[in-house]
Every structure is written in structure tokens, then in C-alpha cells.
Design a protein around this motif. Structure first.
Motif: not given
Length: 331
Positions: A268-270, A276-284
Motif C-alpha cells: 500500500m506504499g507504507e 488503514v481500517t482492518m475489516v474482517g469476521d475473525s477475532l483471532s
């Protein structure tokens, strides 16, 4: 992942640029050499015979080899759009970006319907070798597969071992009398081909990502096999909306390991991780890994899932459907 490649050759990154903002990339390929995670610099994580050498192509900038090209063994492979092989995991996909913040999207369970794709693939694979193909076998497979993916996330196994060992365990548990007459390699390859054809979006995913692409830069990150994830993403409208695709199989590290998120930042070019927002379904995998690297996190939870008590797993925001994401990001 296969045997580790030897040598210290530095991969040469490929950045795809366009003559006009947000246009399909077709004008030129410019090479540069950004800082890469150490695991990528010394060749760890590259399968035998799969270097990150540059290959000229004429379509999207998804990284690595055979991105969405039809596989002779893939059911319906002709419908997959051909995507190019470029030098580096996470190279730019389609669009030139401005200074907009990034959204880093997990794929399976967040925007792609993995449950449907997996069920269809398991049933087709079992039926293909004359094994019971029913809901009970799908449930047993999912239990076995979850154990092996958990081991991968902990670094206790490799993607290459996972491909066959999950099937060996399933057969031993359910049809031990057939273990001697089934080629595990062929069975695993058939399953990967069947799963790669399962390009199903979750409800509202296409509309949400299209909306976000007007205000954010889009990247995808996934724990998965490249031969599965590339054609699945390539067959959806999401392929036109993102700039970066990071796959654990290619990086040599799986979420929540820092190396895969470092590879994403490099691609992403540092940017500042706080943008940067991380979006996902896994907590771990998604939330713990994103928090550790410094990303704001959004957990796409199932409605019945309780909030985590472990601070390392606690997301900044919780949603129960991807359709809620634009409102959350608008604040």
C-alpha cells in the motif's frame, strides 16, 4: 508452501499506474524496489519453482502467477477472467489512488460467501470419488478443516501440508476402508479446483465496496490458497474496485502474523497504520492481527456472537452485516 527457496535475490516490485485517475490500468508498468518484510526478502514463503520474477501482462495488476487464468481442472474455468502475473505479492491492481485512507478487507466471511462455496466444493469432490456426499460429511469436513487452518494460523503447519492432511484425516475418521485406494493429491487438487469456482458474494458486498471505493482505497487480505482465492475474486465485481491483494499462501505467513500485515503495508506504499481500517469476521486472525500492527479494526460479527473479553481481540467497532460499514467509516 513447499521447500524454501534459496538465495537472497530481492524481488522487484511492480507498480501499475494509469494516465487518468481510477481508470483501468493499461498505460505502463513502472518498477521500483520498496522495503519488503524479511520473510519476503530472503525468499521464505515462496513455493518451489514459484519465483516472484516479473511477467509482462495486459490486464489487471493482481500480483503473482496465474491470477485468474482458467485452470484446466477448474469447473467452469472458462468464465474466470484472465489476470496477470506480476512480480510481488500485493502489487497494485487496477486503480491509481490519491491520499484517501485505506480499507483492508478480509475476503471469506466478510465479502465472499465461503460457506456456500465450501459446501458445494466438498460435495462435488466427495461425489467425484464415490464417497458419501451429504450434509454430515460437509459438517465433518468443516470440523477437520477448522483444526488444520487453526494450526496454520499458529504456524504449526504449512499450506502444502494442509491441502492433503485435512483430507487424510477426514477419510480416516469417516471411511477408513477407502484410505488405501484414494489418491490424496488428486483429491486435494479436485477440491481446490471446485472451490476456486465458487465465486459468491455475500449480500450487499458489491454495493458496499463500490460505495467505499469512492472515498477510500481498497485492499484485500486473506488467509487462503492462491489457486483458490485469485480466481474467486477475479470472477466478481470486487476485482475492479481494489488496488492490493495479499494472500497468505504467497506471503508465507497467515493472519494474525505480523508479516502478512507488513506485506500489506508495503504494497500500500507504507501508509500510517492509523489510516488503514482492518475489516474482517475473525477475532483471532483479523482483529487481533490488525490491532497488533496498529490498525483501527471493524469486526463483522454474527449476531449471536458475544463480544470478546480479551483486550487483544477487542475491535474498535462491531457490525453484524457488511452493509453497516460505510456508516461506521463515516463516523
Amino acid at each position: 508452501m513447499g521447500p524454501t527457496m534459496q538465495g537472497s535475490r530481492q524481488p522487484v516490485a511492480t507498480t501499475l499506474t494509469s494516465t487518468r485517475p481510477w481508470a483501468p490500468v493499461s498505460s505502463r508498468i513502472a518498477s521500483k524496489s520498496p522495503a519488503l518484510p524479511r520473510a519476503m526478502q530472503d525468499g521464505r514463503g515462496c513455493s518451489a519453482g514459484r519465483s516472484l520474477m516479473q511477467t509482462k501482462t495486459n490486464f489487471r495488476g493482481f500480483p503473482a502467477r496465474a491470477i485468474g487464468a482458467p485452470d484446466p481442472g477448474v469447473r467452469g474455468g472458462g468464465r474466470h477472467r484472465s489476470l496477470p502475473a506480476v512480480t510481488e505479492v500485493g502489487a497494485g491492481m487496477v486503480r491509481s489512488g490519491g491520499k484517501s485512507p485505506w480499507v483492508l478487507l478480509d475476503l471469506d466471511g466478510t465479502v465472499l460467501d465461503y460457506d456456500r462455496a465450501e459446501r458445494e466444493a466438498v460435495l462435488a469432490t466427495l461425489a467425484g470419488v464415490g464417497l458419501p456426499a451429504d450434509g454430515d460429511m460437509v459438517a465433518r469436513y468443516r470440523q477437520v478443516n477448522a483444526r488444520h487452518w487453526s494450526a496454520l494460523e499458529r504456524g504449526a503447519t504449512t499450506a502444502a501440508r494442509l491441502r492433503t492432511e485435512r483430507w487424510a484425516e477426514l477419510l480416516a475418521e469417516t471411511v477408513p476402508e477407502r484410505t488405501g485406494d484414494i489418491d490424496l493429491g488428486a483429491l486435494a487438487s479436485a477440491y481446490v479446483a471446485n472451490l476456486a469456482a465458487g465465486a459468491y458474494l455475500l449480500p450487499a458486498a458489491a454495493e458496499v465496496v463500490a460505495e467505499l471505493a469512492g472515498t477510500h482505497r481498497i485492499a484485500y487480505i486473506t488467509n487462503g490458497l492462491a489457486d483458490v482465492q485469485r480466481p474467486r475474486l477475479a470472477a466478481t465485481s470486487l476485482a475492479d474496485l481494489g488496488e492490493v491483494l495479499i494472500i497468505s499462501d504467497e506471503v508465507g505467513a497467515a493472519k494474525p502474523a505480523a508479516a502478512i500485515f507488513e506485506a500489506a503495508l508495503s504494497a500500500m506504499g507504507e501508509p500510517d497504520p492509523r489510516t488503514v481500517t482492518m475489516v474482517g469476521d475473525s477475532l483471532s486472525a483479523d482483529i487481533a492481527g490488525g490491532r497488533a500492527i496498529g490498525f483501527p479494526t471493524v469486526w463483522v460479527a454474527r449476531a449471536q456472537q458475544p463480544d470478546p473479553t480479551d483486550p487483544a481481540l477487542r475491535p474498535d467497532r462491531r457490525i453484524t452485516a457488511i452493509g453497516e460499514l460505510p456508516g461506521v467509516l463515516r463516523g
